[in-house]
Design an enzyme around this catalytic site. Structure first.
Site, PDB file in Angstrom:
ATOM      1  N   CYS A 106       5.032   5.297  10.129  1.00  0.00           N
ATOM      2  CA  CYS A 106       3.706   4.794   9.745  1.00  0.00           C
ATOM      3  C   CYS A 106       2.640   5.535  10.569  1.00  0.00           C
ATOM      4  CB  CYS A 106       3.687   3.298  10.047  1.00  0.00           C
ATOM      5  SG  CYS A 106       2.090   2.508   9.876  1.00  0.00           S
ATOM      6  N   SER A 123       0.463   4.239  12.259  1.00  0.00           N
ATOM      7  CA  SER A 123       0.308   3.557  13.554  1.00  0.00           C
ATOM      8  C   SER A 123       1.277   4.141  14.592  1.00  0.00           C
ATOM      9  CB  SER A 123       0.539   2.049  13.407  1.00  0.00           C
ATOM     10  OG  SER A 123      -0.306   1.523  12.412  1.00  0.00           O
ATOM     11  N   CYS A 157       6.027  -2.231   6.085  1.00  0.00           N
ATOM     12  CA  CYS A 157       4.644  -2.148   6.584  1.00  0.00           C
ATOM     13  C   CYS A 157       3.699  -1.460   5.598  1.00  0.00           C
ATOM     14  CB  CYS A 157       4.604  -1.451   7.946  1.00  0.00           C
ATOM     15  SG  CYS A 157       2.938  -1.284   8.611  1.00  0.00           S
ATOM     16  N   HIS A 181      -0.466   7.096  15.970  1.00  0.00           N
ATOM     17  CA  HIS A 181      -1.481   6.718  16.976  1.00  0.00           C
ATOM     18  C   HIS A 181      -0.819   6.404  18.320  1.00  0.00           C
ATOM     19  CE1 HIS A 181      -4.285   6.605  13.741  1.00  0.00           C
ATOM     20  NE2 HIS A 181      -4.060   5.377  13.328  1.00  0.00           N
ATOM     21  N   HIS A 230       8.333   0.862  13.653  1.00  0.00           N
ATOM     22  CA  HIS A 230       8.259  -0.577  13.364  1.00  0.00           C
ATOM     23  C   HIS A 230       8.535  -0.881  11.911  1.00  0.00           C
ATOM     24  CE1 HIS A 230       4.218   1.081  12.648  1.00  0.00           C
ATOM     25  NE2 HIS A 230       4.172   0.233  11.644  1.00  0.00           N
TER      26      HIS A 230
HETATM   27  N1  LIG Z   1      -4.114  -2.865   9.044  1.00  0.00           N
HETATM   28  C1  LIG Z   1      -2.785  -2.755   9.043  1.00  0.00           C
HETATM   29  O1  LIG Z   1      -2.069  -3.745   8.938  1.00  0.00           O
HETATM   30  C2  LIG Z   1      -2.157  -1.408   9.130  1.00  0.00           C
HETATM   31  C3  LIG Z   1      -0.796  -1.264   8.805  1.00  0.00           C
HETATM   32  C4  LIG Z   1      -0.258   0.031   8.768  1.00  0.00           C
HETATM   33  C5  LIG Z   1      -1.035   1.122   9.101  1.00  0.00           C
HETATM   34  N2  LIG Z   1      -2.330   0.919   9.462  1.00  0.00           N
HETATM   35  C6  LIG Z   1      -3.214   2.045   9.771  1.00  0.00           C
HETATM   36  O2  LIG Z   1      -3.600   2.637   8.535  1.00  0.00           O
HETATM   37  C7  LIG Z   1      -3.935   4.004   8.756  1.00  0.00           C
HETATM   38  C8  LIG Z   1      -3.192   4.875   7.743  1.00  0.00           C
HETATM   39  O3  LIG Z   1      -1.791   4.781   7.952  1.00  0.00           O
HETATM   40  P1  LIG Z   1      -0.811   5.747   7.121  1.00  0.00           P
HETATM   41  O4  LIG Z   1       0.573   5.319   7.432  1.00  0.00           O
HETATM   42  O5  LIG Z   1      -1.243   5.832   5.716  1.00  0.00           O
HETATM   43  O6  LIG Z   1      -1.110   7.153   7.848  1.00  0.00           O
HETATM   44  P2  LIG Z   1      -0.934   8.614   7.243  1.00  0.00           P
HETATM   45  O7  LIG Z   1      -0.938   9.523   8.418  1.00  0.00           O
HETATM   46  O8  LIG Z   1       0.203   8.636   6.287  1.00  0.00           O
HETATM   47  O9  LIG Z   1      -2.274   8.852   6.374  1.00  0.00           O
HETATM   48  C9  LIG Z   1      -3.541   9.078   6.927  1.00  0.00           C
HETATM   49  C10 LIG Z   1      -4.299   9.994   5.966  1.00  0.00           C
HETATM   50  O10 LIG Z   1      -5.647  10.123   6.417  1.00  0.00           O
HETATM   51  C11 LIG Z   1      -6.046  11.471   6.206  1.00  0.00           C
HETATM   52  N3  LIG Z   1      -7.191  11.765   7.068  1.00  0.00           N
HETATM   53  C12 LIG Z   1      -7.202  12.101   8.390  1.00  0.00           C
HETATM   54  N4  LIG Z   1      -8.468  12.281   8.818  1.00  0.00           N
HETATM   55  C13 LIG Z   1      -9.268  12.065   7.746  1.00  0.00           C
HETATM   56  C14 LIG Z   1     -10.664  12.094   7.541  1.00  0.00           C
HETATM   57  N5  LIG Z   1     -11.512  12.388   8.564  1.00  0.00           N
HETATM   58  N6  LIG Z   1     -11.165  11.812   6.318  1.00  0.00           N
HETATM   59  C15 LIG Z   1     -10.320  11.509   5.290  1.00  0.00           C
HETATM   60  N7  LIG Z   1      -8.978  11.469   5.420  1.00  0.00           N
HETATM   61  C16 LIG Z   1      -8.458  11.738   6.630  1.00  0.00           C
HETATM   62  C17 LIG Z   1      -4.804  12.276   6.517  1.00  0.00           C
HETATM   63  O11 LIG Z   1      -4.860  13.586   5.972  1.00  0.00           O
HETATM   64  C18 LIG Z   1      -3.712  11.408   5.876  1.00  0.00           C
HETATM   65  O12 LIG Z   1      -3.478  11.760   4.527  1.00  0.00           O
HETATM   66  C19 LIG Z   1      -3.570   4.299  10.216  1.00  0.00           C
HETATM   67  O13 LIG Z   1      -4.744   4.172  10.999  1.00  0.00           O
HETATM   68  C20 LIG Z   1      -2.602   3.176  10.554  1.00  0.00           C
HETATM   69  O14 LIG Z   1      -2.577   2.912  11.939  1.00  0.00           O
HETATM   70  C21 LIG Z   1      -2.910  -0.307   9.475  1.00  0.00           C
HETATM   71 ZN   LIG Z   2       2.839   0.284  10.118  1.00  0.00          ZN
END
Ligand SMILES: NC(=O)c1ccc[n+]([C@@H]2O[C@H](COP(=O)([O-])OP(=O)(O)OC[C@H]3O[C@@H](n4cnc5c(N)ncnc54)[C@H](O)[C@@H]3O)[C@@H](O)[C@H]2O)c1
Ligand SMILES: [Zn+2]
Ligand SMILES: [Zn+2]
Length: 331
Positions: free
Chosen positions: A47, A49, A175, A52, A68
């Site tokens: 994920c 996260s 998730c 990060h 996770h």
């Molecule tokens: N709220 C929640 O419960 C929860 C749960 C899971 C993940 N998250 C968060 O959600 C976010 C996305 O997770 P993911 O697994 O999809 O990650 P991921 O890395 O698969 O996707 C992130 C995307 O954002 C793009 N990106 C990066 N910088 C950018 C910008 N400036 N403008 C536009 N696009 C940009 C990347 O190219 C990528 O395609 C993360 O911050 C993660 O921590 C939150």
């Molecule tokens: Zn997650």
């Protein structure tokens, strides 16, 4: 071999410090204590996260076993565990449901007080770890480390799944998929014929697109700096793709021009304050709804033009898609 009640030695990926490659190490995994289960992990997603955590933009304690988003089989259970038994297939839950705290007892709450994300202790509920490597205690990731052959997690952080579930794929339902799909369907409640914009077309953003499409959105704008994401995003339902790095003006201004009045629903799934601001400013000023899904660094601050808050639009955060899944429910 019956491993119940004994420490298990197995392989796990350990992050000894932030920004360093994971190293595959032999670890000892203690038996589950009361209210805990030990799981043989079958598959794990990766994920945003986790990214990060590993890069250090989200503060956790090292060394840790990351991950996770897991699917596995219960190997043994601690005292007082009643909702699952050895042999059950389960998913790990980054946000548990204790069914006792203020959040769990509130009909709108899902951010259980027994979660270990904000803040993250890296330890089980009793304040200790179940992992050791080379004689050193290793921290857990959000209490549900999955980059390991065996993990110990609280009973309240597992959901039983169907015996026929495909274990190589179902980890994504732990998730990313509920986070995105639930953000659109359960939290924003996207309406038929609406216009949506999604910042970030990774795993979570893709699930948001699916939720918007399933809710009948008629225009879905996808924003990502990585254009390799666009073909799959289009296949899932995105109608317009934007790369902010190739635009001559801020992406929110382009979204405003494309829609005339701003979008009904904006989703941020990157985890940066700049994209959060852009999502907010892409919304219709009167009735737009902006959902923050991305996980920003806890040290960062979101700054918004205060006067414009009164115009009627809504800003809200959502965790795990507002899902309430636990050991008492079948995922
Ligand atoms: N709220 C929640 O419960 C929860 C749960 C899971 C993940 N998250 C968060 O959600 C976010 C996305 O997770 P993911 O697994 O999809 O990650 P991921 O890395 O698969 O996707 C992130 C995307 O954002 C793009 N990106 C990066 N910088 C950018 C910008 N400036 N403008 C536009 N696009 C940009 C990347 O190219 C990528 O395609 C993360 O911050 C993660 O921590 C939150
Ligand atoms: Zn997650
Ligand atoms: Zn709770």
């Amino acid at each position: 071999m019956n491993t119940s009640g004994k420490a298990v030695t197995c392989w796990a990926a350990i992050a000894w410090k932030k920004n360093s490659p994971l190293s595959i190490e032999e670890v000892q995994v203690e038996p589950p204590k009361a209210g805990e289960v030990r799981i043989k992990m079958i598959s794990s997603g990766i994920c945003g996260s986790d990214d990060h955590v590993l890069k250090g933009t989200f503060p956790v304690k090292f060394p840790l076993i990351p991950g996770h988003e897991g699917a596995g089989i219960v190997e043994s259970i601690g005292d007082k565990v009643s909702s699952v038994k050895p042999g059950d297939k389960v998913l790990t839950l980054i946000i548990p449901q204790c069914r006792e705290c203020n959040s769990c007892l509130h009909r709108k709450g899902n951010f259980c007080e027994k979660q270990d994300v904000l803040p993250s202790s890296g330890l089980m509920l009793d304040g200790t770890s179940r992992f050791t490597c080379k004689g050193k205690s290793i921290y857990h990731s959000f209490r549900v480390s999955t980059f390991t052959e065996y993990s110990v997690v609280p009973e309240i952080a597992v959901a039983k799944i169907d015996d026929a579930a495909p274990m190589d794929k179902v980890c994504l339902i732990s998730c990313g998929v509920p986070t995105g799909y639930g953000a659109a369907v359960q939290s924003a409640k996207v309406t038929p014929g609406s216009t949506c914009v999604i910042f970030g077309l990774g795993g979570v953003g893709s699930a948001i697109v699916m939720g918007c499409k399933a809710s009948g959105a008629s225009r879905i704008i996808g924003v990502d700096i990585n254009e390799k994401k666009f073909s799959q995003a289009r296949a899932l339902g995105v109608t317009d793709c934007l790369n902010p790095r190739k635009l001559k003006k801020p992406v929110q201004e382009v979204v405003m021009e494309m829609t005339g009045v701003g979008v009904d629903f904006a989703f941020e799934a990157v985890g940066l304050v700049d994209t959060m601001t852009a999502a907010w400013e892409s919304c219709n000023k009167s009735y737009g709804v902006c959902l923050i899904v991305g996980l920003a660094s806890p040290e960062s601050q979101l700054s918004l033009e205060a006067a414009k808050i009164i115009t009627g639009k809504t800003l809200k955060g959502v965790c795990l898609g507002a899902s309430v899944v636990c050991c008492c429910s079948e995922a």
